[in-house]
Design a protein around this motif. Structure first.
Motif, mmCIF file in Angstrom:
data_model
loop_
_atom_site.group_PDB
_atom_site.id
_atom_site.type_symbol
_atom_site.label_atom_id
_atom_site.label_comp_id
_atom_site.label_asym_id
_atom_site.label_seq_id
_atom_site.Cartn_x
_atom_site.Cartn_y
_atom_site.Cartn_z
ATOM 1 N N LEU A 159 11.567 -9.295 33.139
ATOM 2 C CA LEU A 159 12.761 -10.218 32.468
ATOM 3 C C LEU A 159 12.361 -10.367 30.828
ATOM 4 O O LEU A 159 13.543 -10.414 30.603
ATOM 5 C CB LEU A 159 13.070 -11.265 33.613
ATOM 6 N N LEU A 170 14.550 -10.220 25.912
ATOM 7 C CA LEU A 170 15.392 -10.163 27.210
ATOM 8 C C LEU A 170 14.604 -8.441 27.849
ATOM 9 O O LEU A 170 15.041 -7.969 27.088
ATOM 10 C CB LEU A 170 16.881 -10.610 27.748
ATOM 11 N N LEU A 173 18.089 -6.436 32.361
ATOM 12 C CA LEU A 173 18.514 -7.051 33.668
ATOM 13 C C LEU A 173 18.905 -6.560 35.048
ATOM 14 O O LEU A 173 18.919 -7.300 35.934
ATOM 15 C CB LEU A 173 19.323 -8.551 33.256
ATOM 16 N N SER A 178 13.810 -5.606 37.887
ATOM 17 C CA SER A 178 14.782 -7.388 37.161
ATOM 18 C C SER A 178 14.908 -7.685 38.000
ATOM 19 O O SER A 178 15.506 -9.002 38.313
ATOM 20 C CB SER A 178 15.934 -6.871 36.533
ATOM 21 N N ILE A 182 15.191 -11.192 40.058
ATOM 22 C CA ILE A 182 16.084 -12.329 39.926
ATOM 23 C C ILE A 182 16.702 -12.765 41.228
ATOM 24 O O ILE A 182 16.661 -14.009 41.417
ATOM 25 C CB ILE A 182 17.322 -11.663 38.962
#
Length: 441
Positions: A159, A170, A173, A178, A182
């Motif tokens: 991440l 970053l 994502l 990722s 998440i």
């Protein structure tokens, strides 16, 4: 109350610490899940030093179990131990690959370090160091460790990634890895908000299932059961030639220094979060905990693995309610099981366990409210302790900077009587370490 429950109550004082066997078992499992990566990382890293990967795997587990049995029964504290990250990197990349010593030489340095730790533990030197750390710094260490393991979780999950322009940025994502991280993190957060016991564990399991679906990880080929690899290639392979040299002293002292302050820092931070620290700033059983760490290190060197130390990931079990040595014993049980089921455990992706570390980071920063931010002789050292750990990527460096700053602030503001003699000694030692390149000796 059954006979078994009565035995557990007498041995681990469950009621006194407001816990129960189920909570302790789940805490041990959660700790294991968040630190099980070491069973893949350590053998691979020490294999680069020329050691047998399978032997290191078995040796690491056996040494971890020995240390956790002592931690559980003797110290009655919820801390898990295994081969320490950072120390294994120093073992491989500095002692063996850079300095050119054989891996048996590095194992000998680890063995001697452990023996010295045992001696220091019997004379309560390590315990006195623990007691000498002021409460504000103990709270700061907990916060610093929280930030440190959050950074580990964010980077190992992808991440947050390295960036030449801004150092960190970053990651992607929308990548599959990722998404797993998440998803695991959000699920853990929701379950935690609903006060679901085992929230981190459930998040890890769900994240692993999603990782299998997305192809981030895969089921092991063939059977998931296997006999433990032999340790014959790595066990009892100490190297006694040329040990009375400056090289050996330098290597041994580095292991000693990092292990001492990583362990003290981890014990301080995790114990603070577990509310095990007494009003006077002491941790009951800390001497026994330090002895468990030292014996684990000696056992590890003999069995063929790098320095065994108390794991900061113990915080994940504490966050799930672990408060006694039964947590450590439960974790040791899962280490034992992993001897035979490692192919199955290896499918757990880093993204799932990394999410747990991020959540634990949140849990660990709560002691910041106990620091007197208006007293700058307390808050400045505490703040520097907190930020140095993640930014220097070292618990030991955070403690060093905090201690030096604490003594300097107290001396320069006329509050020198608030500083213990041990703090003065430690601050001088740390200062000499940093100033050594410009000193004439």
């Amino acid at each position: 109350m059954t006979a078994n429950t009565g035995f557990l109550e007498r041995t681990f004082k469950l009621s006194e610490r407001k816990t129960d066997p189920k909570t302790e078992f789940l805490a041990g499992l959660t700790t294991f899940m968040t630190m099980s990566y070491i069973l893949a990382v350590n053998p691979n890293m020490l294999a680069e030093a020329g050691m047998d990967r399978g032997g290191v795997f078995t040796g690491t587990i056996l040494a971890s179990i020995i240390a956790m049995l002592i931690m559980g029964f003797f110290a009655n504290l919820p801390f898990a131990l295994s081969a320490g990250m950072g120390l294994n990197a120093f073992f491989t990349y500095t002692v063996v690959l850079t300095m050119g010593h054989p891996w048996s030489y590095a194992l000998t340095a680890v063995f001697l370090e452990g023996i010295i730790f045992i001696i220091l533990s019997f004379f309560k030197v390590r315990e006195k160091i623990f007691f000498a750390i002021p409460t504000s710094l103990k709270n700061a260490v907990s916060v610093g460790i929280g930030l440190f393991i959050t950074l580990i979780g964010l980077t190992s999950s992808g991440l947050i990634v390295a960036n030449d322009a801004t150092f960190l940025s970053l990651g992607e994502l929308t990548s599959r890895t990722s998404v797993v991280a998440i998803f695991s993190l959000i699920l853990m957060a929701i379950l935690t908000a609903k006060n679901v016991k085992g929230a981190l564990l459930y998040g890890i399991i769900a994240g692993t299932v999603l990782a299998l679906i997305l192809g981030v990880t895969s089921l092991p080929q063939g059977t998931v059961f296997s006999l433990p690899p032999s340790i014959s290639e790595v066990a009892f392979k100490l190297h006694w030639d040329n040990i009375f040299t400056l090289d050996m002293f330098s290597v041994m002292f580095t292991f000693l220094f990092v292990d001492l302050f990583d362990t003290v820092g981890t014990l301080t931070g995790v114990a603070t979060k577990a509310n095990l620290i007494e009003e006077d700033g002491n941790l009951p059983g800390v001497g026994r905990a330090l002895l468990a760490d030292a014996i684990g290190t000696v056992s590890g060197a003999l069995l063929g693995t790098s320095t065994v130390t108390t794991f900061v990931e113990s915080a994940s079990g504490v966050a799930e309610g672990g408060r006694t040595g039964l947590t450590a014993l439960s974790c040791a049980f899962f280490f034992f099981i992993s001897l035979f089921l490692f192919p199955l455990f290896s499918i757990i992706p880093a993204q799932a366990t990394s999410a747990a570390l991020i959540m634990v980071g949140l849990f660990m920063i709560t002691p910041i409210t106990n620091i007197d931010l208006e007293d700058f002789t307390e808050s400045v050292p505490a703040f520097l302790t907190m930020v140095t750990m993640p930014f220097a990527y070292s618990i030991a460096e955070g403690i060093s900077v905090g201690m030096i700053t604490y003594v300097v602030m107290k001396l320069c503001t006329g509050k020198h009587k608030e500083v213990s003699p041990i703090m003065y000694v430690l601050a001088i030692i740390f200062a000499i370490r940093y100033l050594r390149p410009i000193l004439p000796f």
